[in-house]
Motif scaffolding. Structure first.
Motif, PDB file in Angstrom:
ATOM      1  N   GLY A   1       0.824  -1.212   0.000  1.00 49.59           N
ATOM      2  CA  GLY A   1       0.000   0.000   0.000  1.00 49.59           C
ATOM      3  C   GLY A   1       0.852   1.253   0.000  1.00 49.59           C
ATOM      4  O   GLY A   1       0.598   2.210  -0.741  1.00 49.59           O
ATOM      5  N   LEU A   2       1.877   1.249   0.855  1.00 47.68           N
ATOM      6  CA  LEU A   2       2.781   2.395   0.940  1.00 47.68           C
ATOM      7  C   LEU A   2       3.486   2.629  -0.388  1.00 47.68           C
ATOM      8  O   LEU A   2       3.563   3.759  -0.884  1.00 47.68           O
ATOM      9  CB  LEU A   2       3.825   2.155   2.047  1.00 47.68           C
ATOM     10  N   ALA A   3       3.978   1.542  -0.986  1.00 41.84           N
ATOM     11  CA  ALA A   3       4.695   1.645  -2.265  1.00 41.84           C
ATOM     12  C   ALA A   3       3.807   2.268  -3.332  1.00 41.84           C
ATOM     13  O   ALA A   3       4.228   3.176  -4.058  1.00 41.84           O
ATOM     14  CB  ALA A   3       5.174   0.259  -2.708  1.00 41.84           C
ATOM     15  N   GLU A   4       2.555   1.797  -3.387  1.00 40.28           N
ATOM     16  CA  GLU A   4       1.641   2.314  -4.418  1.00 40.28           C
ATOM     17  C   GLU A   4       1.379   3.806  -4.218  1.00 40.28           C
ATOM     18  O   GLU A   4       1.426   4.597  -5.158  1.00 40.28           O
ATOM     19  CB  GLU A   4       0.321   1.532  -4.372  1.00 40.28           C
ATOM     20  N   ARG A   5       1.124   4.197  -2.947  1.00 37.44           N
ATOM     21  CA  ARG A   5       0.847   5.602  -2.654  1.00 37.44           C
ATOM     22  C   ARG A   5       2.050   6.491  -2.986  1.00 37.44           C
ATOM     23  O   ARG A   5       1.908   7.538  -3.618  1.00 37.44           O
ATOM     24  CB  ARG A   5       0.501   5.772  -1.159  1.00 37.44           C
ATOM     25  N   LEU A   6       3.221   6.061  -2.554  1.00 44.10           N
ATOM     26  CA  LEU A   6       4.430   6.869  -2.793  1.00 44.10           C
ATOM     27  C   LEU A   6       4.738   6.965  -4.282  1.00 44.10           C
ATOM     28  O   LEU A   6       5.091   8.030  -4.790  1.00 44.10           O
ATOM     29  CB  LEU A   6       5.625   6.274  -2.043  1.00 44.10           C
ATOM     30  N   GLN A   7       4.610   5.834  -4.980  1.00 48.33           N
ATOM     31  CA  GLN A   7       4.921   5.837  -6.416  1.00 48.33           C
ATOM     32  C   GLN A   7       3.964   6.748  -7.180  1.00 48.33           C
ATOM     33  O   GLN A   7       4.386   7.486  -8.077  1.00 48.33           O
ATOM     34  CB  GLN A   7       4.873   4.411  -6.962  1.00 48.33           C
ATOM     35  N   ASN A   8       2.682   6.717  -6.826  1.00 50.78           N
ATOM     36  CA  ASN A   8       1.701   7.588  -7.485  1.00 50.78           C
ATOM     37  C   ASN A   8       2.012   9.058  -7.217  1.00 50.78           C
ATOM     38  O   ASN A   8       1.924   9.905  -8.106  1.00 50.78           O
ATOM     39  CB  ASN A   8       0.273   7.278  -6.996  1.00 50.78           C
ATOM     40  N   THR A   9       2.406   9.347  -5.972  1.00 48.92           N
ATOM     41  CA  THR A   9       2.731  10.732  -5.600  1.00 48.92           C
ATOM     42  C   THR A   9       3.961  11.220  -6.350  1.00 48.92           C
ATOM     43  O   THR A   9       3.990  12.332  -6.881  1.00 48.92           O
ATOM     44  CB  THR A   9       2.982  10.815  -4.073  1.00 48.92           C
ATOM     45  N   LEU A  10       4.990  10.364  -6.400  1.00 53.03           N
ATOM     46  CA  LEU A  10       6.250  10.768  -7.028  1.00 53.03           C
ATOM     47  C   LEU A  10       6.139  10.856  -8.549  1.00 53.03           C
ATOM     48  O   LEU A  10       6.863  11.614  -9.183  1.00 53.03           O
ATOM     49  CB  LEU A  10       7.370   9.803  -6.626  1.00 53.03           C
ATOM     50  N   THR A  11       5.210  10.074  -9.128  1.00 55.39           N
ATOM     51  CA  THR A  11       5.023  10.119 -10.580  1.00 55.39           C
ATOM     52  C   THR A  11       4.603  11.523 -11.022  1.00 55.39           C
ATOM     53  O   THR A  11       5.011  12.011 -12.076  1.00 55.39           O
ATOM     54  CB  THR A  11       3.948   9.088 -11.021  1.00 55.39           C
ATOM     55  N   LYS A  12       3.790  12.177 -10.184  1.00 58.82           N
ATOM     56  CA  LYS A  12       3.306  13.524 -10.521  1.00 58.82           C
ATOM     57  C   LYS A  12       4.448  14.527 -10.644  1.00 58.82           C
ATOM     58  O   LYS A  12       4.369  15.500 -11.384  1.00 58.82           O
ATOM     59  CB  LYS A  12       2.320  14.009  -9.441  1.00 58.82           C
TER      60      LYS A  12
ATOM     61  N   PRO B   1      14.718  18.710 -11.918  1.00 62.39           N
ATOM     62  CA  PRO B   1      14.324  18.845 -10.510  1.00 62.39           C
ATOM     63  C   PRO B   1      13.402  17.729 -10.019  1.00 62.39           C
ATOM     64  O   PRO B   1      13.513  17.290  -8.890  1.00 62.39           O
ATOM     65  CB  PRO B   1      13.617  20.207 -10.460  1.00 62.39           C
ATOM     66  N   GLY B   2      12.486  17.247 -10.889  1.00 62.48           N
ATOM     67  CA  GLY B   2      11.585  16.164 -10.474  1.00 62.48           C
ATOM     68  C   GLY B   2      12.342  14.926 -10.065  1.00 62.48           C
ATOM     69  O   GLY B   2      12.083  14.319  -9.024  1.00 62.48           O
ATOM     70  N   GLN B   3      13.324  14.558 -10.882  1.00 62.91           N
ATOM     71  CA  GLN B   3      14.143  13.376 -10.568  1.00 62.91           C
ATOM     72  C   GLN B   3      15.005  13.612  -9.338  1.00 62.91           C
ATOM     73  O   GLN B   3      15.254  12.690  -8.554  1.00 62.91           O
ATOM     74  CB  GLN B   3      15.014  13.027 -11.774  1.00 62.91           C
ATOM     75  N   GLN B   4      15.454  14.843  -9.160  1.00 61.28           N
ATOM     76  CA  GLN B   4      16.276  15.172  -7.984  1.00 61.28           C
ATOM     77  C   GLN B   4      15.473  14.994  -6.695  1.00 61.28           C
ATOM     78  O   GLN B   4      15.987  14.512  -5.696  1.00 61.28           O
ATOM     79  CB  GLN B   4      16.772  16.627  -8.073  1.00 61.28           C
TER      80      GLN B   4
ATOM     81  N   GLU C   1       1.191  14.386   0.800  1.00 59.77           N
ATOM     82  CA  GLU C   1       0.812  13.040   0.358  1.00 59.77           C
ATOM     83  C   GLU C   1       1.728  11.978   0.969  1.00 59.77           C
ATOM     84  O   GLU C   1       1.279  10.913   1.397  1.00 59.77           O
ATOM     85  CB  GLU C   1       0.885  12.951  -1.178  1.00 59.77           C
ATOM     86  N   VAL C   2       3.025  12.264   0.978  1.00 58.16           N
ATOM     87  CA  VAL C   2       4.012  11.322   1.537  1.00 58.16           C
ATOM     88  C   VAL C   2       3.733  11.094   3.023  1.00 58.16           C
ATOM     89  O   VAL C   2       3.760   9.965   3.520  1.00 58.16           O
ATOM     90  CB  VAL C   2       5.450  11.844   1.312  1.00 58.16           C
ATOM     91  N   ARG C   3       3.437  12.197   3.729  1.00 61.25           N
ATOM     92  CA  ARG C   3       3.151  12.115   5.166  1.00 61.25           C
ATOM     93  C   ARG C   3       1.943  11.213   5.431  1.00 61.25           C
ATOM     94  O   ARG C   3       1.981  10.328   6.292  1.00 61.25           O
ATOM     95  CB  ARG C   3       2.892  13.529   5.702  1.00 61.25           C
ATOM     96  N   LEU C   4       0.870  11.408   4.647  1.00 62.39           N
ATOM     97  CA  LEU C   4      -0.335  10.579   4.800  1.00 62.39           C
ATOM     98  C   LEU C   4      -0.041   9.112   4.489  1.00 62.39           C
ATOM     99  O   LEU C   4      -0.501   8.215   5.192  1.00 62.39           O
ATOM    100  CB  LEU C   4      -1.441  11.085   3.865  1.00 62.39           C
ATOM    101  N   ALA C   5       0.738   8.883   3.447  1.00 57.04           N
ATOM    102  CA  ALA C   5       1.088   7.511   3.050  1.00 57.04           C
ATOM    103  C   ALA C   5       1.854   6.804   4.163  1.00 57.04           C
ATOM    104  O   ALA C   5       1.582   5.640   4.486  1.00 57.04           O
ATOM    105  CB  ALA C   5       1.921   7.528   1.768  1.00 57.04           C
TER     106      ALA C   5
END
Length: 449
Positions: free
Chosen positions: A5-16, A71-74, A34-38
């Motif tokens: 669940g955590l992985a999915e939430r973080l990955q979705n957040t970081l994709t943006k 910057p996104g990748q950073q 989003e990261v905090r909630l995840a």
């Protein structure tokens, strides 16, 4: 799998934020919410979440990120590094005494999987480090604990020292270490008693065992599925016994994974191993950087390679590679290959270690389990030798016979035949791409089903 669940939430957040050419402080703030909630949903300790979010935010709005070309990748790099740091930074290896035997004392609550983990750890030390461990049955209170360890010892063909349940654990530990010296064992792993709750009596006895055994490592075995309780248990044991490391069990289960992210930060004690299944060989050294990479969907190629090196026969892999180059692959080869990959662990876990596999269409709903593998095996075993060697001869009547013989449908047989052909074509393309490049040791190819 843990962290799903955590992985999915973080990955979705970081994709943006990944592809952004420009990242503002507002973007970082939104992402960190989003990261905090995840993290909180994954049952990570709230103090740990606060520190983590603060550390990432501080770095993510710094000049190195905002003024960089990507910057996104950073930002993702910063999250990855801080997540790695949160879990310990780098792998913490098990101790080795200057003069053998090295004594490891296993502690924890009843039901955490301590006895099984004791055997798993002995097995790991023997297989990966060529050690010669001795197991010690010092849990005299739990019914059948001694029998359980002796059974595991027989399974591993490994000695178990026991004086029954009428001798004190302190005396058992003392005599065990003497016996290990006499028999030239280089590791002694003491399985101690747990209680359903931490109590003074338990701690006093464990302290006495520790005083007499003088262990090089006091390893706390914690059930990852207990969430926040795992952190509280770790804190209590650390305060009273000064533990040197943690082993997380059931990290493969339906757990939110928060314990793994909190234990190190709360106790400042490294996670040394993670139990990834019930089998005796399913104990992995804990690599914070690899786990962070898995959580963020970047794969875990190093663990995948290590699993392949341990479980895949190199000579057979080389032979298979030759057959793939010449398109000479048969269904017998396919079965052999499937068996070797199966030895590496659950297929969904193996695929999860491959970078980008989580983003592939259909991967999220893909269920690769023993039943599915068994179905494939049944179909192949229902073929004649000629059919396995040359699947092109399998006409409609042969397909009906194979389906009937394997207890499957004609559609299942058709699907497998098509996938087998597709796999041969894909492998041919892969080997053609690799021609002219320097060849390493024998190959390892995964059957896609």
């Amino acid at each position: 799998m843990a962290f799903e669940g955590l992985a999915e939430r973080l990955q979705n957040t970081l994709t943006k934020i990944r592809g952004k050419g420009k990242v503002t402080e507002a973007d970082v703030k939104e992402m960190m919410r989003e990261v905090r909630l995840a993290l909180l949903e994954a049952d990570v300790n709230f103090k740990v979440v606060k520190q983590f979010v603060s550390a990432v935010k501080e770095r993510a709005v710094g000049q190195e990120v905002l003024k960089s070309l990507t910057p996104g990748q950073q930002v993702i790099k910063v999250v990855n590094e801080e997540l790695t740091e949160l879990m310990g930074g780098e792998q913490s290896k098990v101790a080795v005494a200057n003069k053998p035997p090295t004594v490891l004392m296993m502690v924890g609550l009843q039901g955490a999987g301590k006895t099984t983990t004791t055997a798993k750890l002995a097995n790991h030390l023997r297989k990966s480090q060529n050690r010669n461990p001795m197991l010690v049955a010092a849990d005299i209170y739990r019914p059948a604990a001694i029998n359980q360890l002796e059974t595991l010892g027989k399974q591993l063909n490994m000695p178990v020292f026991s004086l029954g349940n009428q001798v004190s654990p302190v005396e058992i530990a003392k005599q065990a270490i003497e016996k290990a010296k006499e028999d030239h064992h280089d590791y002694v792993i003491i399985d101690t008693a747990g209680r359903l709750h931490i109590d003074e009596e338990l701690m006093d006895e464990l302290q006495q065992v520790k005083d007499i055994a003088n262990p090089d490592e006091t390893l706390l075995v914690v059930d990852a599925m207990t969430g926040q309780d795992a952190v509280n248990v770790a804190e209590s044991f650390h305060e009273q016994l000064d533990i040197t490391g943690v082993v997380l069990t059931k990290l493969d289960g339906d757990t939110r994974g928060g314990a793994a992210l909190s234990v190190k930060a709360v106790t400042n004690t490294p996670i040394k191993f993670a139990g990834m299944g019930e089998k005796i060989d399913q104990l992995e050294p804990f690599h914070p950087e690899r786990m962070a990479s898995r959580i963020l969907g970047m794969g875990d190629v190093l663990t995948l390679i290590e699993k392949a090196q341990t479980n895949v026969d190199e000579e057979k892999a080389r032979e298979l590679e030759k057959k793939m180059r010449t398109m000479d692959l048969t269904f017998d080869d396919f079965l052999e290959q499937l068996d070797q990959v199966r030895n590496m662990g659950p297929l969904d876990e193996i695929l999860g270690m491959m970078p980008g596999m989580n983003k592939m269409k259909g991967m999220k709903n893909l269920q690769l389990d023993d039943k599915q593998i068994s179905r494939v095996e049944a179909i192949v075993r229902s073929m004649t030798k000629a059919e396995k060697t040359d699947p092109s001869i399998i006409n409609a009547s042969r397909r009906r016979r194979i389906a009937k013989g394997s207890g499957t449908s004609i559609q299942d047989v058709n699907r497998l035949l098509k996938q087998f052909e597709d796999m041969k074509k894909m492998m041919k393309q892969m080997t053609n791409m690799g021609k002219g490049k320097k060849k390493g040791k024998g190959g390892f190819k995964l059957p896609f089903m």
